[in-house]
Design a protein around this motif. Structure first.
Motif, PDB file in Angstrom:
ATOM      1  N   GLU A 189     -13.233  39.496 -31.284  1.00 10.95           N
ATOM      2  CA  GLU A 189     -12.893  39.806 -29.896  1.00 10.95           C
ATOM      3  C   GLU A 189     -11.429  40.224 -29.764  1.00 10.95           C
ATOM      4  N   ILE A 190     -10.562  39.564 -30.509  1.00  8.35           N
ATOM      5  CA  ILE A 190      -9.142  39.940 -30.474  1.00  8.35           C
ATOM      6  C   ILE A 190      -8.956  41.331 -31.063  1.00  8.35           C
ATOM      7  N   ALA A 191      -9.648  41.596 -32.155  1.00 11.33           N
ATOM      8  CA  ALA A 191      -9.565  42.914 -32.781  1.00 11.33           C
ATOM      9  C   ALA A 191     -10.031  43.996 -31.815  1.00 11.33           C
ATOM     10  N   GLU A 192     -11.116  43.728 -31.109  1.00 14.00           N
ATOM     11  CA  GLU A 192     -11.634  44.676 -30.122  1.00 14.00           C
ATOM     12  C   GLU A 192     -10.627  44.913 -29.009  1.00 14.00           C
ATOM     13  N   GLN A 193      -9.941  43.869 -28.595  1.00 11.51           N
ATOM     14  CA  GLN A 193      -8.942  43.990 -27.534  1.00 11.51           C
ATOM     15  C   GLN A 193      -7.773  44.878 -27.980  1.00 11.51           C
ATOM     16  N   VAL A 194      -7.337  44.688 -29.219  1.00 13.56           N
ATOM     17  CA  VAL A 194      -6.238  45.498 -29.758  1.00 13.56           C
ATOM     18  C   VAL A 194      -6.632  46.966 -29.803  1.00 13.56           C
ATOM     19  N   LEU A 195      -7.822  47.232 -30.304  1.00  8.14           N
ATOM     20  CA  LEU A 195      -8.283  48.619 -30.429  1.00  8.14           C
ATOM     21  C   LEU A 195      -8.483  49.273 -29.068  1.00  8.14           C
ATOM     22  N   THR A 196      -9.017  48.530 -28.118  1.00  9.21           N
ATOM     23  CA  THR A 196      -9.250  49.070 -26.782  1.00  9.21           C
ATOM     24  C   THR A 196      -7.939  49.425 -26.091  1.00  9.21           C
ATOM     25  N   ARG A 197      -6.962  48.538 -26.185  1.00  6.67           N
ATOM     26  CA  ARG A 197      -5.690  48.763 -25.518  1.00  6.67           C
ATOM     27  C   ARG A 197      -4.933  49.945 -26.138  1.00  6.67           C
ATOM     28  N   HIS A 198      -5.142  50.185 -27.423  1.00  2.00           N
ATOM     29  CA  HIS A 198      -4.386  51.239 -28.104  1.00  2.00           C
ATOM     30  C   HIS A 198      -5.254  52.433 -28.513  1.00  2.00           C
ATOM     31  N   ASN A 199      -6.426  52.549 -27.900  1.00  2.00           N
ATOM     32  CA  ASN A 199      -7.308  53.703 -28.119  1.00  2.00           C
ATOM     33  C   ASN A 199      -7.683  53.907 -29.592  1.00  2.00           C
ATOM     34  N   GLY A 200      -8.077  52.829 -30.228  1.00  5.40           N
ATOM     35  CA  GLY A 200      -8.585  52.930 -31.590  1.00  5.40           C
ATOM     36  C   GLY A 200      -7.521  52.781 -32.670  1.00  5.40           C
ATOM     37  N   LEU A 201      -7.962  52.976 -33.915  1.00  6.64           N
ATOM     38  CA  LEU A 201      -7.063  52.793 -35.063  1.00  6.64           C
ATOM     39  C   LEU A 201      -5.844  53.697 -35.009  1.00  6.64           C
ATOM     40  N   ARG A 202      -6.043  54.950 -34.593  1.00  3.96           N
ATOM     41  CA  ARG A 202      -4.912  55.880 -34.544  1.00  3.96           C
ATOM     42  C   ARG A 202      -3.805  55.370 -33.629  1.00  3.96           C
ATOM     43  N   GLY A 203      -4.212  54.647 -32.601  1.00  2.00           N
ATOM     44  CA  GLY A 203      -3.228  54.158 -31.648  1.00  2.00           C
ATOM     45  C   GLY A 203      -2.357  53.034 -32.169  1.00  2.00           C
ATOM     46  N   ILE A 204      -2.798  52.383 -33.253  1.00  2.00           N
ATOM     47  CA  ILE A 204      -1.981  51.281 -33.783  1.00  2.00           C
ATOM     48  C   ILE A 204      -1.143  51.710 -34.993  1.00  2.00           C
ATOM     49  N   LEU A 205      -1.130  53.009 -35.280  1.00  2.00           N
ATOM     50  CA  LEU A 205      -0.353  53.493 -36.426  1.00  2.00           C
ATOM     51  C   LEU A 205       1.131  53.190 -36.279  1.00  2.00           C
ATOM     52  N   ASP A 206       1.628  53.251 -35.059  1.00  2.00           N
ATOM     53  CA  ASP A 206       3.057  53.034 -34.838  1.00  2.00           C
ATOM     54  C   ASP A 206       3.339  51.829 -33.947  1.00  2.00           C
ATOM     55  N   ILE A 207       2.392  50.898 -33.903  1.00  2.00           N
ATOM     56  CA  ILE A 207       2.578  49.708 -33.076  1.00  2.00           C
ATOM     57  C   ILE A 207       3.687  48.840 -33.667  1.00  2.00           C
ATOM     58  N   SER A 208       4.474  48.221 -32.817  1.00  2.00           N
ATOM     59  CA  SER A 208       5.576  47.378 -33.293  1.00  2.00           C
ATOM     60  C   SER A 208       5.097  45.967 -33.571  1.00  2.00           C
ATOM     61  N   LEU A 209       5.859  45.263 -34.383  1.00  2.00           N
ATOM     62  CA  LEU A 209       5.540  43.869 -34.681  1.00  2.00           C
ATOM     63  C   LEU A 209       5.555  43.031 -33.405  1.00  2.00           C
ATOM     64  N   GLU A 210       6.536  43.290 -32.559  1.00  2.00           N
ATOM     65  CA  GLU A 210       6.666  42.542 -31.307  1.00  2.00           C
ATOM     66  C   GLU A 210       5.476  42.772 -30.400  1.00  2.00           C
ATOM     67  N   GLU A 211       5.047  44.031 -30.290  1.00  2.00           N
ATOM     68  CA  GLU A 211       3.927  44.359 -29.408  1.00  2.00           C
ATOM     69  C   GLU A 211       2.626  43.755 -29.923  1.00  2.00           C
ATOM     70  N   LEU A 212       2.403  43.839 -31.219  1.00  2.00           N
ATOM     71  CA  LEU A 212       1.160  43.317 -31.783  1.00  2.00           C
ATOM     72  C   LEU A 212       1.102  41.793 -31.708  1.00  2.00           C
ATOM     73  N   SER A 213       2.214  41.146 -31.954  1.00  2.00           N
ATOM     74  CA  SER A 213       2.240  39.679 -31.935  1.00  2.00           C
ATOM     75  C   SER A 213       2.151  39.109 -30.524  1.00  2.00           C
ATOM     76  N   SER A 214       2.244  39.988 -29.517  1.00  2.00           N
ATOM     77  CA  SER A 214       2.146  39.516 -28.132  1.00  2.00           C
ATOM     78  C   SER A 214       0.695  39.262 -27.706  1.00  2.00           C
ATOM     79  N   PHE A 215      -0.260  39.746 -28.477  1.00  2.00           N
ATOM     80  CA  PHE A 215      -1.674  39.501 -28.170  1.00  2.00           C
ATOM     81  C   PHE A 215      -1.992  38.024 -28.379  1.00  2.00           C
ATOM     82  N   ASP A 216      -2.807  37.473 -27.500  1.00  2.00           N
ATOM     83  CA  ASP A 216      -3.242  36.090 -27.631  1.00  2.00           C
ATOM     84  C   ASP A 216      -4.017  35.929 -28.938  1.00  2.00           C
TER      85      ASP A 216
END
Length: 231
Positions: free
Chosen positions: A52-79
């Protein structure tokens, strides 16, 4: 009826929801994007599963391509994703980027014995032992890799088709070119050179990996067994 999940690990999911079990059973290509990320997460939070967390990350960032440049701070902010899990995901993304860049590196194309000589002459002409190499080519004739199969004595090298084709299969080579040097500088092929080449060619036919040529490197000179009609 609702069920409260207390940091479920992937092992505690029903089998059909266990990404690692599915990877083992069906292979990594069968996994969805969220399953791949869930494997990196390993566990969920007190409120959500790793899937469910993985799905939330992908949804918020429009799939795998959207997390290519995600920051450590932004990713670690997910519950459910702390610094450790975020670091793991970002590292995996970076590995993918680097592999992709490696695949874009220049790959020389081999069209003639001269191309082989240009590629390896300066590396092999001064060697004081026979080095037997194989050039692995893709379907376009581009060099995938040049591997040393064996290093012999002053006037002979030992090579077994099994070792050679093990490398070719692992690298998914469409065809190969054999290369070895003569420390004496004389490119004249020995009877053993010709016999070994023919043996390797026969093995290649069985494996559907074509042996295009065998080049002998001397001192500022080279010889193609194919051009001399010796194979």
């Amino acid at each position: 009826m609702s069920i409260t999940i207390d940091k479920l690990t992937l092992k505690e999911y029903p089998e059909e929801l266990q990404p690692r079990e599915r990877l083992d059973k069906y292979g990594v290509r069968a996994l969805s994007d969220r399953e791949l990320i869930a494997i990196l997460l390993t566990t969920g939070s007190t409120k959500k599963t790793a899937l469910e967390i993985a799905e939330q990350v992908l949804t918020r960032h429009n799939g795998l391509r959207g997390i290519l440049d995600i920051s450590l701070e932004e990713l670690s902010s997910f519950d459910g994703i702390g610094i450790a899990k975020a670091s793991r995901i970002i590292s995996a993304v970076e590995i993918g980027k680097r592999i992709s860049l490696k695949g874009q590196e220049f790959k020389p194309t081999i069209k003639s014995p001269e191309d082989v000589a240009n590629l390896l002459m300066e590396k092999m002409r001064y060697l004081d032992r026979e080095h037997f190499k194989v050039i692995l080519l893709n379907t376009k004739g581009q060099v995938i890799k040049c591997e040393t199969i064996s290093i012999g004595t002053l006037n002979s090298s030992l090579v077994h088709p099994r070792e050679l084709f093990k490398i070719a299969i692992r690298r998914s080579a469409a065809s190969i070119i054999l290369v070895h040097n003569h420390p004496s500088g004389d490119t004249s092929p020995s009877r053993e050179d010709i016999q070994v080449t023919k043996k390797i060619m026969e093995a290649g036919k069985l494996l559907d990996i074509k042996v295009l040529d065998h080049i002998i490197i001397g001192d500022k000179s080279f010889l193609s067994l194919k051009e001399k009609a010796l194979i």
